[in-house]
Design a protein around this motif. Sequence first.
Motif, PDB file in Angstrom:
ATOM      1  N   PHE A  50      30.232  25.840  43.861  1.00 22.45           N
ATOM      2  CA  PHE A  50      30.380  26.397  42.522  1.00 22.45           C
ATOM      3  C   PHE A  50      31.566  27.356  42.389  1.00 22.45           C
ATOM      4  N   ILE A  51      31.662  28.327  43.261  1.00 20.77           N
ATOM      5  CA  ILE A  51      32.700  29.360  43.131  1.00 20.77           C
ATOM      6  C   ILE A  51      34.060  28.792  43.517  1.00 20.77           C
ATOM      7  N   LEU A  52      35.042  29.042  42.665  1.00 21.07           N
ATOM      8  CA  LEU A  52      36.398  28.544  42.907  1.00 21.07           C
ATOM      9  C   LEU A  52      37.195  29.540  43.742  1.00 21.07           C
ATOM     10  N   PHE A  53      37.763  29.047  44.831  1.00 22.86           N
ATOM     11  CA  PHE A  53      38.734  29.813  45.613  1.00 22.86           C
ATOM     12  C   PHE A  53      40.093  29.173  45.365  1.00 22.86           C
ATOM     13  N   PRO A  54      40.980  29.843  44.620  1.00 21.41           N
ATOM     14  CA  PRO A  54      42.239  29.221  44.194  1.00 21.41           C
ATOM     15  C   PRO A  54      43.078  28.631  45.320  1.00 21.41           C
ATOM     16  N   LEU A  55      42.972  29.170  46.531  1.00 19.04           N
ATOM     17  CA  LEU A  55      43.750  28.625  47.643  1.00 19.04           C
ATOM     18  C   LEU A  55      43.106  27.370  48.232  1.00 19.04           C
ATOM     19  N   GLU A  56      41.820  27.154  47.951  1.00 20.25           N
ATOM     20  CA  GLU A  56      41.118  25.981  48.472  1.00 20.25           C
ATOM     21  C   GLU A  56      40.264  25.356  47.367  1.00 20.25           C
ATOM     22  N   PRO A  57      40.902  24.842  46.327  1.00 19.73           N
ATOM     23  CA  PRO A  57      40.130  24.289  45.209  1.00 19.73           C
ATOM     24  C   PRO A  57      39.460  22.958  45.566  1.00 19.73           C
ATOM     25  N   LYS A  58      38.298  22.741  44.991  1.00 18.54           N
ATOM     26  CA  LYS A  58      37.591  21.473  45.100  1.00 18.54           C
ATOM     27  C   LYS A  58      37.337  20.942  43.690  1.00 18.54           C
ATOM     28  N   ILE A  59      37.144  19.642  43.580  1.00 24.00           N
ATOM     29  CA  ILE A  59      36.915  19.047  42.268  1.00 24.00           C
ATOM     30  C   ILE A  59      35.710  19.686  41.591  1.00 24.00           C
ATOM     31  N   GLU A  60      34.607  19.853  42.348  1.00 24.40           N
ATOM     32  CA  GLU A  60      33.399  20.394  41.722  1.00 24.40           C
ATOM     33  C   GLU A  60      33.550  21.866  41.353  1.00 24.40           C
ATOM     34  N   THR A  61      34.278  22.637  42.195  1.00 23.44           N
ATOM     35  CA  THR A  61      34.429  24.065  41.883  1.00 23.44           C
ATOM     36  C   THR A  61      35.384  24.288  40.717  1.00 23.44           C
ATOM     37  N   LEU A  62      36.333  23.382  40.505  1.00 24.07           N
ATOM     38  CA  LEU A  62      37.224  23.501  39.350  1.00 24.07           C
ATOM     39  C   LEU A  62      36.429  23.478  38.051  1.00 24.07           C
ATOM     40  N   PHE A  63      35.348  22.722  38.050  1.00 23.45           N
ATOM     41  CA  PHE A  63      34.507  22.623  36.851  1.00 23.45           C
ATOM     42  C   PHE A  63      33.356  23.619  36.862  1.00 23.45           C
ATOM     43  N   LEU A  64      32.585  23.630  37.934  1.00 26.63           N
ATOM     44  CA  LEU A  64      31.340  24.400  37.970  1.00 26.63           C
ATOM     45  C   LEU A  64      31.562  25.904  38.055  1.00 26.63           C
ATOM     46  N   SER A  65      32.740  26.337  38.500  1.00 25.42           N
ATOM     47  CA  SER A  65      32.999  27.781  38.591  1.00 25.42           C
ATOM     48  C   SER A  65      32.924  28.454  37.230  1.00 25.42           C
ATOM     49  N   ASN A  66      33.101  27.670  36.171  1.00 22.41           N
ATOM     50  CA  ASN A  66      33.036  28.223  34.817  1.00 22.41           C
ATOM     51  C   ASN A  66      31.612  28.414  34.324  1.00 22.41           C
ATOM     52  N   TYR A  67      30.629  28.014  35.146  1.00 22.03           N
ATOM     53  CA  TYR A  67      29.228  28.129  34.746  1.00 22.03           C
ATOM     54  C   TYR A  67      28.407  28.971  35.729  1.00 22.03           C
ATOM     55  N   ILE A  68      29.061  29.586  36.675  1.00 17.45           N
ATOM     56  CA  ILE A  68      28.330  30.320  37.718  1.00 17.45           C
ATOM     57  C   ILE A  68      28.659  31.800  37.663  1.00 17.45           C
ATOM     58  N   HIS A  69      27.684  32.626  38.048  1.00 13.85           N
ATOM     59  CA  HIS A  69      27.864  34.078  38.127  1.00 13.85           C
ATOM     60  C   HIS A  69      27.169  34.579  39.389  1.00 13.85           C
ATOM     61  N   SER A  70      27.772  35.550  40.034  1.00 17.62           N
ATOM     62  CA  SER A  70      27.148  36.171  41.202  1.00 17.62           C
ATOM     63  C   SER A  70      26.604  37.553  40.886  1.00 17.62           C
ATOM     64  N   SER A  71      27.037  38.116  39.755  1.00 15.85           N
ATOM     65  CA  SER A  71      26.603  39.444  39.342  1.00 15.85           C
ATOM     66  C   SER A  71      25.717  39.331  38.106  1.00 15.85           C
ATOM     67  N   TYR A  72      24.578  40.013  38.141  1.00 14.78           N
ATOM     68  CA  TYR A  72      23.659  39.984  37.001  1.00 14.78           C
ATOM     69  C   TYR A  72      24.310  40.590  35.757  1.00 14.78           C
ATOM     70  N   SER A  73      25.060  41.667  35.921  1.00 10.84           N
ATOM     71  CA  SER A  73      25.716  42.308  34.777  1.00 10.84           C
ATOM     72  C   SER A  73      26.758  41.376  34.164  1.00 10.84           C
ATOM     73  N   HIS A  74      27.482  40.637  35.023  1.00 13.03           N
ATOM     74  CA  HIS A  74      28.482  39.679  34.544  1.00 13.03           C
ATOM     75  C   HIS A  74      27.807  38.569  33.738  1.00 13.03           C
ATOM     76  N   LEU A  75      26.704  38.060  34.243  1.00 11.84           N
ATOM     77  CA  LEU A  75      25.953  37.020  33.544  1.00 11.84           C
ATOM     78  C   LEU A  75      25.455  37.520  32.200  1.00 11.84           C
ATOM     79  N   MET A  76      24.841  38.694  32.165  1.00 18.83           N
ATOM     80  CA  MET A  76      24.273  39.218  30.931  1.00 18.83           C
ATOM     81  C   MET A  76      25.361  39.500  29.894  1.00 18.83           C
ATOM     82  N   GLU A  77      26.493  39.997  30.338  1.00 12.98           N
ATOM     83  CA  GLU A  77      27.601  40.268  29.414  1.00 12.98           C
ATOM     84  C   GLU A  77      28.066  38.977  28.753  1.00 12.98           C
ATOM     85  N   ASN A  78      28.263  37.927  29.558  1.00 15.09           N
ATOM     86  CA  ASN A  78      28.705  36.649  28.999  1.00 15.09           C
ATOM     87  C   ASN A  78      27.641  36.022  28.107  1.00 15.09           C
TER      88      ASN A  78
END
Length: 285
Positions: A50-78
């Motif tokens: 899910f999480i995108l690392f710009p130096l090592e991108p994967k097809i799935e992370t290019l898409f799914l990184s836009n739907y994932i959060h690791s911080s509760y505050s970040h999720l709630m804000e969005n």
Amino acid sequence: MSVGLKEEISKFHFLNVNWKDLDIFLLFLFIPSLLMMFFFLPDYMKFDHFILFPLEPKIETLFLSNYIHSSYSHLMENLIFYVVIMFLIINFETDRNFFIISFLLFSFVLPFVVSFSMVYFIGLPFPVQGYSGIVSALVAYLMFAFYRYCKKYYCPKIGHEFVYFLIFLNLFLVLFNLKASIFMYLAVSMLLLVTAYINRPFFDCVSLKLHSVCGAGMIKRSPMPIIFYVFIIYVFLVYFLVGLPLLIPENTIDGVCIVNILGHYTGYVFGLVSTLMLEKVNKII
């Protein structure tokens, strides 16, 4: 919502699109639930798929990184931003099909655009994630929804100059966060004044409409819940119509996180450009 309240709300031309129960379910229940479900996935799964690392991108992370959060505050804000903006859009939207096409573009095309911009322009080993790119596109889309609403119900003569006025107003406000040069302030100020002058018919329509609504006693005859509803709608509308400074803040460090300004900017521009292009295609068809 009772039939009586719906009729009172429709007097102000809110919720006049024939929204289906499925629309409300998908927009206000399914998508927030999906984001919540992704949030509670195991960390190893997030890092692998899910999480995108710009130096090592994967097809799935290019898409799914836009739907994932690791911080509760970040999720709630969005989530809060998303729900409020979506609530405004469904009130002011005048074309359900147009919105559906735009939202599909934001949901399935924009994630790749945001991620590719991070890979190409940033290329740093910092993890990238969050729904804010799509939220930024919805903030931009709200301007067009309100423009079409005003054009349909209040001022048929207005054109895209109204949207350009809002864009330049946003740019003028965001310059304070970027601490731009005086020449940039002057240039944007001139564009803002020119577009404001061109939009005089719109401001005249607003003035006449306010006078007719207040003079005719529509507000006084409406129940208190409807008055409160209208007040809240317009307070939040004004707040988000000039929402670019919220997406590009002065401080890029939020606690221990770095605000993804490039992702916000990319989403906002994509929302503007894609909506303009769809409107041109609709006119040709």
